[in-house]
Design an enzyme around this catalytic site. Sequence first.
Site, PDB file in Angstrom:
ATOM      1  N   ALA A   1       0.858  -1.183   0.000  1.00  0.00           N
ATOM      2  CA  ALA A   1       0.000   0.000   0.000  1.00  0.00           C
ATOM      3  C   ALA A   1       0.895   1.232   0.000  1.00  0.00           C
ATOM      4  O   ALA A   1       2.020   1.193   0.509  1.00  0.00           O
ATOM      5  CB  ALA A   1      -0.878  -0.014   1.244  1.00  0.00           C
TER       6      ALA A   1
ATOM      7  N   GLY B   1       0.633  -5.267   0.713  1.00  0.00           N
ATOM      8  CA  GLY B   1      -0.506  -5.461  -0.189  1.00  0.00           C
ATOM      9  C   GLY B   1      -0.118  -6.129  -1.498  1.00  0.00           C
ATOM     10  O   GLY B   1      -0.941  -6.813  -2.114  1.00  0.00           O
TER      11      GLY B   1
ATOM     12  N   GLU C   1      -0.073  -9.648  -0.760  1.00  0.00           N
ATOM     13  CA  GLU C   1      -1.450 -10.104  -0.505  1.00  0.00           C
ATOM     14  C   GLU C   1      -2.244 -10.253  -1.802  1.00  0.00           C
ATOM     15  O   GLU C   1      -3.023 -11.203  -1.957  1.00  0.00           O
ATOM     16  CB  GLU C   1      -2.134  -9.120   0.455  1.00  0.00           C
ATOM     17  CG  GLU C   1      -1.540  -9.215   1.856  1.00  0.00           C
ATOM     18  CD  GLU C   1      -1.956  -8.070   2.763  1.00  0.00           C
ATOM     19  OE1 GLU C   1      -1.642  -6.906   2.431  1.00  0.00           O
ATOM     20  OE2 GLU C   1      -2.611  -8.332   3.786  1.00  0.00           O
TER      21      GLU C   1
ATOM     22  N   GLU D   1       4.499  -4.998   7.409  1.00  0.00           N
ATOM     23  CA  GLU D   1       3.648  -4.023   8.104  1.00  0.00           C
ATOM     24  C   GLU D   1       4.046  -3.812   9.558  1.00  0.00           C
ATOM     25  O   GLU D   1       3.944  -2.713  10.090  1.00  0.00           O
ATOM     26  CB  GLU D   1       2.170  -4.465   8.037  1.00  0.00           C
ATOM     27  CG  GLU D   1       1.538  -4.361   6.658  1.00  0.00           C
ATOM     28  CD  GLU D   1       1.726  -5.591   5.795  1.00  0.00           C
ATOM     29  OE1 GLU D   1       2.534  -6.472   6.160  1.00  0.00           O
ATOM     30  OE2 GLU D   1       1.058  -5.669   4.744  1.00  0.00           O
TER      31      GLU D   1
HETATM   32  N1  COA Z   1       4.548   3.280  -0.503  1.00  0.00           N
HETATM   33  C1  COA Z   1       4.947   4.427  -1.062  1.00  0.00           C
HETATM   34  N2  COA Z   1       6.094   4.597  -1.737  1.00  0.00           N
HETATM   35  C2  COA Z   1       6.877   3.519  -1.843  1.00  0.00           C
HETATM   36  C3  COA Z   1       6.547   2.274  -1.290  1.00  0.00           C
HETATM   37  C4  COA Z   1       5.310   2.177  -0.596  1.00  0.00           C
HETATM   38  N3  COA Z   1       4.888   1.020  -0.085  1.00  0.00           N
HETATM   39  N4  COA Z   1       7.530   1.408  -1.560  1.00  0.00           N
HETATM   40  C5  COA Z   1       8.452   2.085  -2.266  1.00  0.00           C
HETATM   41  N5  COA Z   1       8.062   3.359  -2.440  1.00  0.00           N
HETATM   42  C6  COA Z   1       8.762   4.428  -3.155  1.00  0.00           C
HETATM   43  C7  COA Z   1       9.841   5.075  -2.292  1.00  0.00           C
HETATM   44  O1  COA Z   1       9.288   6.056  -1.454  1.00  0.00           O
HETATM   45  C8  COA Z   1      10.737   5.653  -3.371  1.00  0.00           C
HETATM   46  O2  COA Z   1      10.124   6.830  -3.882  1.00  0.00           O
HETATM   47  P1  COA Z   1      11.032   8.198  -4.039  1.00  0.00           P
HETATM   48  O3  COA Z   1      12.109   7.804  -5.019  1.00  0.00           O
HETATM   49  O4  COA Z   1      10.064   9.191  -4.589  1.00  0.00           O
HETATM   50  O5  COA Z   1      11.560   8.483  -2.680  1.00  0.00           O
HETATM   51  C9  COA Z   1      10.674   4.606  -4.473  1.00  0.00           C
HETATM   52  O6  COA Z   1       9.460   3.890  -4.250  1.00  0.00           O
HETATM   53  C10 COA Z   1      11.818   3.622  -4.413  1.00  0.00           C
HETATM   54  O7  COA Z   1      11.888   3.119  -3.089  1.00  0.00           O
HETATM   55  P2  COA Z   1      13.248   3.124  -2.240  1.00  0.00           P
HETATM   56  O8  COA Z   1      12.878   2.889  -0.816  1.00  0.00           O
HETATM   57  O9  COA Z   1      14.045   4.347  -2.546  1.00  0.00           O
HETATM   58  O10 COA Z   1      13.974   1.858  -2.888  1.00  0.00           O
HETATM   59  P3  COA Z   1      14.905   0.777  -2.178  1.00  0.00           P
HETATM   60  O11 COA Z   1      15.381  -0.096  -3.279  1.00  0.00           O
HETATM   61  O12 COA Z   1      15.890   1.408  -1.291  1.00  0.00           O
HETATM   62  O13 COA Z   1      13.893  -0.060  -1.237  1.00  0.00           O
HETATM   63  C11 COA Z   1      11.860  -1.259  -0.692  1.00  0.00           C
HETATM   64  C12 COA Z   1      12.830  -0.783  -1.808  1.00  0.00           C
HETATM   65  C13 COA Z   1      10.657  -1.899  -1.402  1.00  0.00           C
HETATM   66  C14 COA Z   1      12.582  -2.275   0.180  1.00  0.00           C
HETATM   67  C15 COA Z   1      11.439  -0.056   0.180  1.00  0.00           C
HETATM   68  O14 COA Z   1      10.971   0.966  -0.688  1.00  0.00           O
HETATM   69  C16 COA Z   1      10.343  -0.383   1.152  1.00  0.00           C
HETATM   70  O15 COA Z   1      10.611  -0.936   2.192  1.00  0.00           O
HETATM   71  N6  COA Z   1       9.084  -0.007   0.834  1.00  0.00           N
HETATM   72  C17 COA Z   1       7.972  -0.145   1.750  1.00  0.00           C
HETATM   73  C18 COA Z   1       7.493  -1.563   1.826  1.00  0.00           C
HETATM   74  C19 COA Z   1       6.355  -1.697   2.819  1.00  0.00           C
HETATM   75  O16 COA Z   1       6.497  -1.460   3.997  1.00  0.00           O
HETATM   76  N7  COA Z   1       5.186  -2.117   2.308  1.00  0.00           N
HETATM   77  C20 COA Z   1       4.021  -2.353   3.108  1.00  0.00           C
HETATM   78  C21 COA Z   1       3.206  -1.134   3.212  1.00  0.00           C
HETATM   79  S1  COA Z   1       1.803  -1.385   4.251  1.00  0.00           S
END
Ligand code: COA
Length: 261
Positions: free
Chosen positions: A66, A111, A114, A134
Amino acid sequence: MSEEVVLYETIDNVAKITINRPSKYNALNSAVRSALTEMMKNAENDPNIRVVMLTGSGDKAFAAGADISGFPGNDSKTVRPAVEMGQDLCKYIESMSKPVIAAINGFALGGGCEIAMACDIRYASANAKFGQPEIKLGIIPGYGGTVRLPRLVGLGVAKELVFVGDNISAEEAFRIGLVNKVFDSIDALLEGTMELANKLATRPGIALKLAKQSLNNAWEMTLEKNLGFEVDAFCETFDTEDKEEGVDAFLNKREAKFSHK
Ligand code: COA
């Protein structure tokens, strides 16, 4: 004009649906959730479509969950419609009459994982990563993760994944039964998924629909009811043209050509 957040492509009898926010790792905001729901409905209602393939744009993510940027300021009341919409989307995918295959080409987190679990079959590329992170945000999965994950991998493994919140590799996801197959590259994944989709498109549609319902039932009702459903469904297939064709093809040592009637 702003870019479409979900792409819809028809390839023969397969609908390829692509979550398209690659710069945000295909994070699921409300626009994505509603477009995905609409595209799934398009595929379900199009009689020419026999199979759906769901994937993410780019080489980083299927969907990284999400969209967290929408979380600040939300409380239990304001967040409810969003999470319910996510759950409804997953329930819709699961209840579709056609097989839905997830082609997971990178992060499938929260999500994203999921939605993949609501699909019937999961194929992944070697760079895919799975997780329900989460807990690290102080919340829990909300699109059915605490319900579908234990059904796929068992309660003990699901509890560890949800409690710890760390990601696992495609190889580990394969080992625990979260994905059916892992491919060396994204190109190989897309090719392999399309191959499976094309194969399923040749299978008899009514039998596929009934098999999906009966397999889904395994989790929902009592043994007695499930077995009763299976008997009814089995009998129903005996009224189809496809049963005549499939049996005749076998007896005459030829390839069956199903009409899905
Ligand atoms: N929601 C919003 N934006 C997200 C996102 C999410 N779930 N997952 C990734 N992004 C965005 C980041 O904010 C970033 O945007 P920006 O360049 O404008 O700052 C872009 O996607 C790339 O993510 P980044 O974190 O810079 O890449 P990374 O390779 O270092 O890490 C992840 C990748 C997927 C490990 C990390 O982004 C992450 O942990 N995301 C959240 C996952 C999460 O908790 N999901 C469950 C949500 S309930």
